[in-house]
Design an enzyme around this catalytic site. Structure first.
Site, PDB file in Angstrom:
ATOM      1  N   ASP A 172     129.982   3.085  36.538  1.00  0.00           N
ATOM      2  CA  ASP A 172     129.166   2.547  37.610  1.00  0.00           C
ATOM      3  C   ASP A 172     130.012   1.466  38.309  1.00  0.00           C
ATOM      4  OD1 ASP A 172     125.592   1.857  37.862  1.00  0.00           O
ATOM      5  OD2 ASP A 172     127.184   1.837  39.355  1.00  0.00           O
TER       6      ASP A 172
HETATM    7  C1  GLC Z   1     125.213   0.942  42.030  1.00  0.00           C
HETATM    8  C2  GLC Z   1     124.268   1.717  41.156  1.00  0.00           C
HETATM    9  C3  GLC Z   1     124.619   3.171  41.050  1.00  0.00           C
HETATM   10  C4  GLC Z   1     125.279   3.628  42.335  1.00  0.00           C
HETATM   11  C5  GLC Z   1     126.628   2.912  42.408  1.00  0.00           C
HETATM   12  C6  GLC Z   1     127.406   3.273  43.680  1.00  0.00           C
HETATM   13  O1  GLC Z   1     125.393  -0.342  41.492  1.00  0.00           O
HETATM   14  O2  GLC Z   1     124.020   1.242  39.834  1.00  0.00           O
HETATM   15  O3  GLC Z   1     123.415   3.888  40.767  1.00  0.00           O
HETATM   16  O4  GLC Z   1     125.471   5.032  42.319  1.00  0.00           O
HETATM   17  O5  GLC Z   1     126.476   1.505  42.330  1.00  0.00           O
HETATM   18  O6  GLC Z   1     126.757   2.734  44.789  1.00  0.00           O
END
Ligand code: GLC
Length: 752
Positions: free
Chosen positions: A270
């Site tokens: 993430d």
């Molecule tokens: C965010 C979220 C995730 C998302 C990623 C990219 O913090 O936790 O669900 O896909 O970053 O934006």
């Protein structure tokens, strides 16, 4: 490209080129001349100045087709290895046609509709050049204080599995030939692995402490279903799981995800989660973070400098780490190959942009969104038959959501509010203005909102006029009307990522408006816009009807108008419990009985599992939702009362529409394992059927209970059934059980 050639490609790469494939950056790294990039984003992220951006493997959240063509063209010209970029984005529940938020979709119990919604989102993404979407999010959740309830499939494991499977199949298609993602489809990324929906106290990013039993029994099956449906990527979770951050958790990502679940796709971190291993106190520094993440099987580093700066020295002289690097890079190359990028780095985009037509926001797509909203809305209360409204009734529409277009939820990154049909527009379209007055009535949030909205503060509704003037206008409109339709809700920025709330209720100014209106003796229909179950206990007694709208997306207003005026009979059933009070949280339907259950016949007996200041029951239970009509269930036949493990108990019931409206009903089948080697829940959803019946119509509904439905994780984490007595409950919600019977699963030695 065949696997042999792919392997040759891998082996042709330098260490720097291999590491580059594992790096995901945002589009600003590819804007402007190199000096701008080096002194700007590259320096800001902390990338070593010798980092070659033309080694980068993928780009995050660029969604403009012309820009994607330009970036890919420029990249292929300047990269040495000529391996195309992947473009990934957060398209969670719609691209430009925005569907209801996932928790709302889960209340539709219509998995064909959910799959179709995902298919439409994928189609619109494909036409705009996106290769991967970070959906489905299948983090099961039992705590409405958590902001990302809005993005989740709710509190039940079976619904999480169904949602996961439907969304992956909608995004990628089914029966992929040799794993190739066909045209008009893109790759799905299931997230967040694992159990991100169980943070302590519902506080965002907080620790997750779960027994291995709870993890396997309730939280992992949703991700497993997505993987079995073929999800090409998995995203790690921000949280620790029993003290070890998911992004650095070798047991979770290698033993469970790759070995047990047989996931062989790309594991992406993430956002910045690899670097956060340091903040967790799990990695001493960036070098340690890089090593721990690679050991834990994380292939792609989303938006940090850790892999780019550290992997080379982590790998040097270490054959095992080099092997892990090669595995990770090969998985990224396989994903690009599955998307056909080596044959066409643009996946047809150069021709698509020349087309005069697009499927984006097409009538077909909007109709699909309309239908799914109509099935996602849940009728929670309807007394004095205030609903459905008659077109002759004089209605005063009021509340901050009466004319609010910001009803797309926080993860509609490409949704345009201007595309939204808000409630006022929906009502005017259906009934005209003769019997409809509209006013705001109150602020959406207090002027000095205690919540902190950070970068979203400038997106909040701008309130004009004084609260007193708004209130007096509302009272005037109310006095001139027969029914008040009151559209209230939490701000979309009180929900979503980083949106945990200690007191998930309607905002104060709206509660004041509701209270003042409740003194007028008028019938009130409350429509609730929210990304989570709110605490509605204090308001429920002041209104005649409650319609849970969630954040309904582009077609919300039209769908709600159809429901309010009976063009459509509501059929939504809650995928998550509505507590009576915050103090009950977490409160969910599949709880354990305890040794001292709080039995009604015991009244307020002190020594039972209960509160002295609140009842145990929720305000609205899992599986609950009203209709404008009524249904009657009759148990017809049960094939047998004793079952061998290789058999099934076959059940036939009749369901009749005994009311005056045609409507849909979701018949729910729950099981209770009366006695086992570990305590089992008082009930668990194991199947459901959704039927449409004309007024007066009767149909036969059949269920089969087989051994798979009776299995659970035992003391040693073995997944099996145990012989003994089972209760079967069939009902219109987890509380409204209308039919029940018991049967026995025979032990093997009784299988004469
Ligand atoms: C965010 C979220 C995730 C998302 C990623 C990219 O913090 O936790 O669900 O896909 O970053 O934006």
């Amino acid at each position: 490209m065949d696997n042999k050639t792919l392997l040759e490609k891998l082996n042709s790469l330098s260490i720097e080129e291999k590491i580059g494939q594992l790096i995901q950056l945002t589009g600003d790294f590819f804007e402007g001349d190199m000096d701008t990039v080096v002194t700007g984003p590259l320096k800001k992220l902390g990338l070593n100045t010798d980092y070659n951006i033309y080694n980068t493997g993928s780009i995050l959240n660029i969604t403009n087709p012309e820009k994607i063509i330009r970036l890919q063209t420029d990249y292929l010209e300047k990269s040495v290895h000529k391996i195309p970029l992947l473009f990934m984005a957060d398209i969670i529940y719609g691209y430009r046609t925005i569907f209801p938020i996932p928790i709302a979709q889960a209340c539709s119990w219509n998995y064909e509709g959910i799959e179709n919604a995902a298919s439409i989102a994928a189609q619109e993404c494909y036409e705009e050049g996106i290769h991967v979407t970070f959906s489905p999010m299948v983090d099961m959740v039992r705590d409405p204080r958590w902001g990302r309830v809005m993005e989740s499939p709710g509190e039940d494991t079976l619904l999480a599995q169904k949602y996961a499977q439907s969304v992956v199949l909608g995004i990628q298609g089914s029966n992929l030939e040799d794993g190739a993602v066909p045209a008009n489809k893109i790759a799905a990324c299931v997230k967040h692995f694992a159990a991100y929906g169980a943070p302590v106290a519902g506080r965002e990013y907080n620790a997750v402490d779960l027994s291995e039993h709870a993890l396997r029994e309730y939280y992992l099956p949703g991700y497993q279903a997505a993987i079995e449906a073929g999800a090409k990527l998995v995203m790690t979770a921000f949280n620790t799981l029993n003290g070890i951050p998911a992004t650095g958790n070798e047991w979770l990502n290698r033993d469970v995800l790759r070995q047990e679940m047989k996931f062989d796709g790309v594991l992406i971190s993430d956002y910045a989660a690899i670097e956060e291993l340091i903040m967790h106190g799990y990695a001493e520094d960036e070098t340690s973070a890089a090593r721990l993440a690679l050991l834990a099987g994380v292939d792609v580093d989303m938006k940090t400098a850790v892999y780019a700066n550290q992997l080379k020295n982590v790998i040097s002289g270490n054959d095992y780490m080099l092997e892990l690097l090669n595995e990770a890079v090969y998985r990224v190359l396989q994903l690009k190959n599955d998307l056909g990028l080596f044959e066409d780095p643009f996946r047809g985009l150069q021709e698509i942009v020349k087309r005069s037509t697009s499927s984006i926001l097409s009538d077909e797509h909007k109709q699909a969104a309309l239908s799914l909203v109509e099935e996602s809305v849940v009728l929670l209360k309807n007394e004095n038959n205030v609903l459905p409204l008659s077109k002759e009734t004089k209605v005063a529409l009021m509340g901050p959501y009466a004319e609010e277009n910001s009803t797309l939820g926080m993860w509609a990154i490409k949704g345009e509010q201007t595309d939204t049909i808000n409630l006022k527009t929906g009502l005017l379209q259906l009934v005209g203005s003769d019997n409809l007055s509209v006013c705001r009535g109150s602020y959406l949030l207090p002027p000095d909102a205690r919540e902190t909205f950070d970068k979203y503060a400038d997106k909040l509704a701008v309130e004009t006029g004084s609260e007193e003037v708004l209130l007096q206008e509302a009272i005037r409109h109310a006095n001139e009307a027969e029914v008040i339709v009151l559209a209230l809700g939490e701000s979309i920025y009180q929900s979503g990522e980083g949106g945990s709330r200690t007191n998930p209720t309607l905002p104060e100014p709206q509660l004041r408006l509701l209270h003042e209106l409740s003194l007028l003796g008028k019938r009130i229909v409350l429509i609730v816009y929210s990304g989570r179950p709110l605490i509605l206990t204090d308001v429920a007694g002041k209104v005649d009807a409650i319609v849970q709208a969630w954040y309904p997306g582009t077609m919300g207003g039209e769908a709600l108008a159809n429901i309010l005026y009976g063009e459509v009979n509501p059929s939504g059933k809650l995928a998550m419990t509505f507590p009576r009070s915050v103090g009950q949280i977490p409160v969910y339907y599949n709880e354990l009985n305890t040794g001292r259950p709080n039995l009604k016949e015991n009244g307020s007996y002190r020594f039972a599992s209960r509160y002295i200041d609140e009842v145990n029951e929720p305000l609205y239970p899992f599986g609950y939702g009203l209709s404008y009509t009524s249904f009657e269930y009759t148990l017809l036949t049960v094939s047998q009362k004793e079952m061998k493990t290789n058999e099934s108990v076959d059940i036939r019931i009749s369901v009749s529409n005994t009311g005056t409206y045609a409507g849909k009903e979701t018949i729910q089948l729950y099981i209770r394992d009366k006695f086992a080697s570990i305590a089992r829940p008082v009930k668990e959803l194991k199947d459901f059927k959704k039927v449409f019946l004309q007024s007066g119509e009767t149909t036969i509904v059949e269920f089969s209970v087989d051994e798979d439905m009776l299995k659970f994780y035992g003391r040693e984490m073995e997944y099996k059934s145990e012989p003994g007595e089972f209760e079967v409950y069939i009902g219109s919600s987890s509380q409204q059980i209308l039919l029940s019977f018991s049967f026995t699963l025979l032990p093997e030695d009784k299988h004469e």
